[in-house]
Structures are given as structure tokens and as C-alpha cells.
Design a protein around this motif. Structure first.
Motif, PDB file in Angstrom:
ATOM      1  N   PHE A   1       0.797  -1.180  -0.143  1.00  0.00           N
ATOM      2  CA  PHE A   1      -0.054   0.215   0.001  1.00  0.00           C
ATOM      3  C   PHE A   1       0.931   1.226   0.029  1.00  0.00           C
ATOM      4  CE2 PHE A   1      -2.887  -3.267   2.030  1.00  0.00           C
ATOM      5  CZ  PHE A   1      -3.961  -3.183   1.157  1.00  0.00           C
ATOM      6  N   LEU A   2       2.225   1.149   0.002  1.00  0.00           N
ATOM      7  CA  LEU A   2       2.805   2.220   0.048  1.00  0.00           C
ATOM      8  C   LEU A   2       4.142   2.290  -1.058  1.00  0.00           C
ATOM      9  CD1 LEU A   2       3.286   2.441   3.970  1.00  0.00           C
ATOM     10  CD2 LEU A   2       1.930   4.136   2.526  1.00  0.00           C
ATOM     11  N   LEU A   3       4.518   3.704  -1.201  1.00  0.00           N
ATOM     12  CA  LEU A   3       5.718   3.780  -2.248  1.00  0.00           C
ATOM     13  C   LEU A   3       6.570   4.810  -1.442  1.00  0.00           C
ATOM     14  CD1 LEU A   3       6.395   3.287  -5.322  1.00  0.00           C
ATOM     15  CD2 LEU A   3       5.753   5.514  -5.331  1.00  0.00           C
ATOM     16  N   VAL A   4       7.807   4.847  -1.670  1.00  0.00           N
ATOM     17  CA  VAL A   4       8.931   5.764  -1.446  1.00  0.00           C
ATOM     18  C   VAL A   4      10.016   5.489  -2.352  1.00  0.00           C
ATOM     19  CG1 VAL A   4      10.250   6.842   0.538  1.00  0.00           C
ATOM     20  CG2 VAL A   4       8.136   5.882   1.011  1.00  0.00           C
ATOM     21  N   GLY A   5      10.081   6.829  -3.057  1.00  0.00           N
ATOM     22  CA  GLY A   5      11.425   6.646  -3.968  1.00  0.00           C
ATOM     23  C   GLY A   5      12.234   7.829  -3.409  1.00  0.00           C
ATOM     24  N   LEU A   6      13.479   7.721  -3.414  1.00  0.00           N
ATOM     25  CA  LEU A   6      14.351   8.739  -3.270  1.00  0.00           C
ATOM     26  C   LEU A   6      15.846   8.820  -4.210  1.00  0.00           C
ATOM     27  CD1 LEU A   6      14.579   8.307   0.859  1.00  0.00           C
ATOM     28  CD2 LEU A   6      14.179  10.381  -0.418  1.00  0.00           C
ATOM     29  N   ALA A   7      16.178   9.843  -4.751  1.00  0.00           N
ATOM     30  CA  ALA A   7      17.044   9.781  -5.586  1.00  0.00           C
ATOM     31  C   ALA A   7      18.116  11.011  -5.325  1.00  0.00           C
ATOM     32  CB  ALA A   7      16.821   9.912  -6.978  1.00  0.00           C
ATOM     33  N   ALA A   8      19.477  10.917  -5.501  1.00  0.00           N
ATOM     34  CA  ALA A   8      20.196  11.852  -5.156  1.00  0.00           C
ATOM     35  C   ALA A   8      21.434  11.728  -6.282  1.00  0.00           C
ATOM     36  CB  ALA A   8      20.862  11.868  -3.997  1.00  0.00           C
ATOM     37  N   THR A   9      21.943  13.104  -6.660  1.00  0.00           N
ATOM     38  CA  THR A   9      23.059  13.060  -7.675  1.00  0.00           C
ATOM     39  C   THR A   9      23.935  14.338  -7.429  1.00  0.00           C
ATOM     40  OG1 THR A   9      23.527  13.054 -10.072  1.00  0.00           O
ATOM     41  CG2 THR A   9      21.764  14.488  -9.302  1.00  0.00           C
ATOM     42  N   ALA A  10      25.275  14.235  -7.315  1.00  0.00           N
ATOM     43  CA  ALA A  10      26.347  15.232  -7.371  1.00  0.00           C
ATOM     44  C   ALA A  10      26.090  16.152  -8.318  1.00  0.00           C
ATOM     45  CB  ALA A  10      27.557  14.836  -7.297  1.00  0.00           C
ATOM     46  N   VAL A  11      26.074  17.527  -7.918  1.00  0.00           N
ATOM     47  CA  VAL A  11      25.871  18.622  -8.649  1.00  0.00           C
ATOM     48  C   VAL A  11      27.094  19.808  -8.240  1.00  0.00           C
ATOM     49  CG1 VAL A  11      23.559  18.363  -9.623  1.00  0.00           C
ATOM     50  CG2 VAL A  11      23.872  19.782  -7.514  1.00  0.00           C
ATOM     51  N   PRO A  12      27.533  20.758  -9.084  1.00  0.00           N
ATOM     52  CA  PRO A  12      28.334  21.439  -8.661  1.00  0.00           C
ATOM     53  C   PRO A  12      28.322  22.398  -7.395  1.00  0.00           C
ATOM     54  CG  PRO A  12      28.084  21.924 -11.068  1.00  0.00           C
ATOM     55  CD  PRO A  12      27.105  20.764 -10.533  1.00  0.00           C
ATOM     56  N   GLU A  13      26.891  22.567  -7.118  1.00  0.00           N
ATOM     57  CA  GLU A  13      26.507  23.350  -5.919  1.00  0.00           C
ATOM     58  C   GLU A  13      26.122  22.351  -4.774  1.00  0.00           C
ATOM     59  OE1 GLU A  13      24.545  23.171  -8.636  1.00  0.00           O
ATOM     60  OE2 GLU A  13      24.744  24.945  -9.364  1.00  0.00           O
ATOM     61  N   GLY A  14      26.314  21.139  -4.742  1.00  0.00           N
ATOM     62  CA  GLY A  14      26.397  20.167  -3.795  1.00  0.00           C
ATOM     63  C   GLY A  14      25.811  18.819  -4.267  1.00  0.00           C
ATOM     64  N   THR A  15      24.446  18.642  -3.635  1.00  0.00           N
ATOM     65  CA  THR A  15      23.765  17.331  -4.066  1.00  0.00           C
ATOM     66  C   THR A  15      22.263  17.697  -4.185  1.00  0.00           C
ATOM     67  OG1 THR A  15      25.074  15.975  -2.760  1.00  0.00           O
ATOM     68  CG2 THR A  15      23.015  15.218  -3.357  1.00  0.00           C
ATOM     69  N   LEU A  16      21.815  17.272  -5.295  1.00  0.00           N
ATOM     70  CA  LEU A  16      20.280  17.448  -5.600  1.00  0.00           C
ATOM     71  C   LEU A  16      19.388  16.303  -5.088  1.00  0.00           C
ATOM     72  CD1 LEU A  16      17.816  18.917  -6.928  1.00  0.00           C
ATOM     73  CD2 LEU A  16      18.718  17.871  -9.207  1.00  0.00           C
ATOM     74  N   VAL A  17      18.644  16.371  -4.292  1.00  0.00           N
ATOM     75  CA  VAL A  17      18.129  15.081  -3.982  1.00  0.00           C
ATOM     76  C   VAL A  17      16.520  15.280  -4.332  1.00  0.00           C
ATOM     77  CG1 VAL A  17      17.310  14.078  -1.685  1.00  0.00           C
ATOM     78  CG2 VAL A  17      19.546  15.205  -1.835  1.00  0.00           C
ATOM     79  N   ALA A  18      15.899  14.194  -4.725  1.00  0.00           N
ATOM     80  CA  ALA A  18      14.597  14.113  -4.911  1.00  0.00           C
ATOM     81  C   ALA A  18      13.694  13.297  -4.089  1.00  0.00           C
ATOM     82  CB  ALA A  18      14.285  13.923  -6.476  1.00  0.00           C
ATOM     83  N   GLN A  19      12.407  13.314  -4.073  1.00  0.00           N
ATOM     84  CA  GLN A  19      11.557  12.320  -3.281  1.00  0.00           C
ATOM     85  C   GLN A  19      10.241  12.364  -3.734  1.00  0.00           C
ATOM     86  OE1 GLN A  19       8.864  12.734  -1.190  1.00  0.00           O
ATOM     87  NE2 GLN A  19       8.829  11.043   0.423  1.00  0.00           N
ATOM     88  N   THR A  20       9.840  11.116  -4.063  1.00  0.00           N
ATOM     89  CA  THR A  20       8.312  10.684  -4.149  1.00  0.00           C
ATOM     90  C   THR A  20       7.626   9.882  -3.259  1.00  0.00           C
ATOM     91  OG1 THR A  20       6.662  10.600  -5.922  1.00  0.00           O
ATOM     92  CG2 THR A  20       8.508   9.026  -6.086  1.00  0.00           C
TER      93      THR A  20
END
Length: 154
Positions: free
Chosen positions: A99-118
């Protein structure tokens, strides 16, 4: 025949997967910290996951195939339980229960780390999420993650 190939970083991959799930929303945040520190926190599911996911109190790994496929048992802050199939690798965490879904992703970028969540509550029998509060919950999780990273960086 040469087929086109598209290499996507984990955040772009999360955006693509979320676009195919009705009701899914992706929250993103730039963290001024190195990818290694961010992913150390995100990928420590048993000790750190509950510090930034608002509804999660505890998560315990009960099976690990050694190649990034895990099974985890989770308990929410409200006492509900879930058993997740988890795909965990650098920059990528996709967790799905009945019944649940969690997605997390991260990638290095020049400013640090871009993180995404759904994530959110899955609609039984269909690839869909109940859209109520999905974006707000994601933004809250990423704000808590940013605070946890800042705490660890000190």
C-alpha cells in the motif's frame, strides 16, 4: 540495429518513474553538501530513515541479497506496519509495499547534491498514488533531511 540509449542520473530517473504513476509528485531540494555525506544518511535505512521521513518511526532490514535488493519491515509513527521490497544503490532508493511507495534519488551537482523524493499511499490494483498531501510530505521529508545533513556536517 543501433537503439538509442539514454543514460539518466538517479534524479532524472525518479522524475521519469513518477511521471508514469498517476498522483505521484516529486519534491526536490539542493543540499550544499557532498553526495557522499547525503547518501550516507539516506541509505542508512535502519538508523537514519526515520529521522527525515515524517511518517516513519522505524525500519528494519530483514533480507539482503548483497546486490542492493532488500526486504524491510517498517512501522509508522501511527503504529501501522508495512513490508517493503527495496532497491537500494548509490543515489537510488525505491521502496514499495502493498500500500505504500517511497522513492529517493540523489545526484552530485556543482552546488552540492540534488535530492528528490516521491511517495505516498498506493491504490490497490493500479499503478497510482492517492495524491492528497504527496508533494507537501515530500517537501517536509527533504527539509528534515537537509537539517539532518547540516547536523551531521558539524
Amino acid at each position: 540495429m543501433n537503439w538509442p540509449v539514454a543514460d539518466l542520473d538517479p534524479v532524472r530517473r525518479l522524475r521519469v518513474l513518477a511521471a508514469g504513476v498517476p498522483g505521484a509528485r516529486v519534491a526536490e531540494r539542493m543540499l550544499p553538501a557532498p553526495f557522499e555525506l547525503v547518501w550516507e544518511v539516506v541509505s542508512d535505512l535502519e538508523r537514519e530513515f526515520g529521522t527525515f521521513e515524517p511518517d516513519m518511526r522505524r525500519l528494519r532490514i530483514v533480507a539482503d541479497d548483497g546486490g542492493g535488493r532488500l526486504v524491510a519491515e517498517a512501522r509508522s509513527r501511527y503504529g501501522m506496519r508495512a513490508r517493503f521490497d527495496v532497491d537500494l544503490r548509490p543515489g537510488w532508493c525505491w521502496m514499495q509495499s502493498r500500500f505504500l511507495l517511497v522513492g529517493l534519488a540523489a545526484t552530485a551537482v556543482p552546488e552540492g547534491t540534488l535530492v528528490a523524493q516521491t511517495g505516498g499511499v498506493r491504490v490497490p490494483g493500479r499503478a497510482a498514488l492517492v495524491p492528497l498531501g504527496v508533494r507537501t510530505a515530500g517537501e517536509k521529508a527533504l527539509a528534515r533531511l537537509a537539517a539532518r545533513i547540516a547536523e551531521r556536517a558539524r
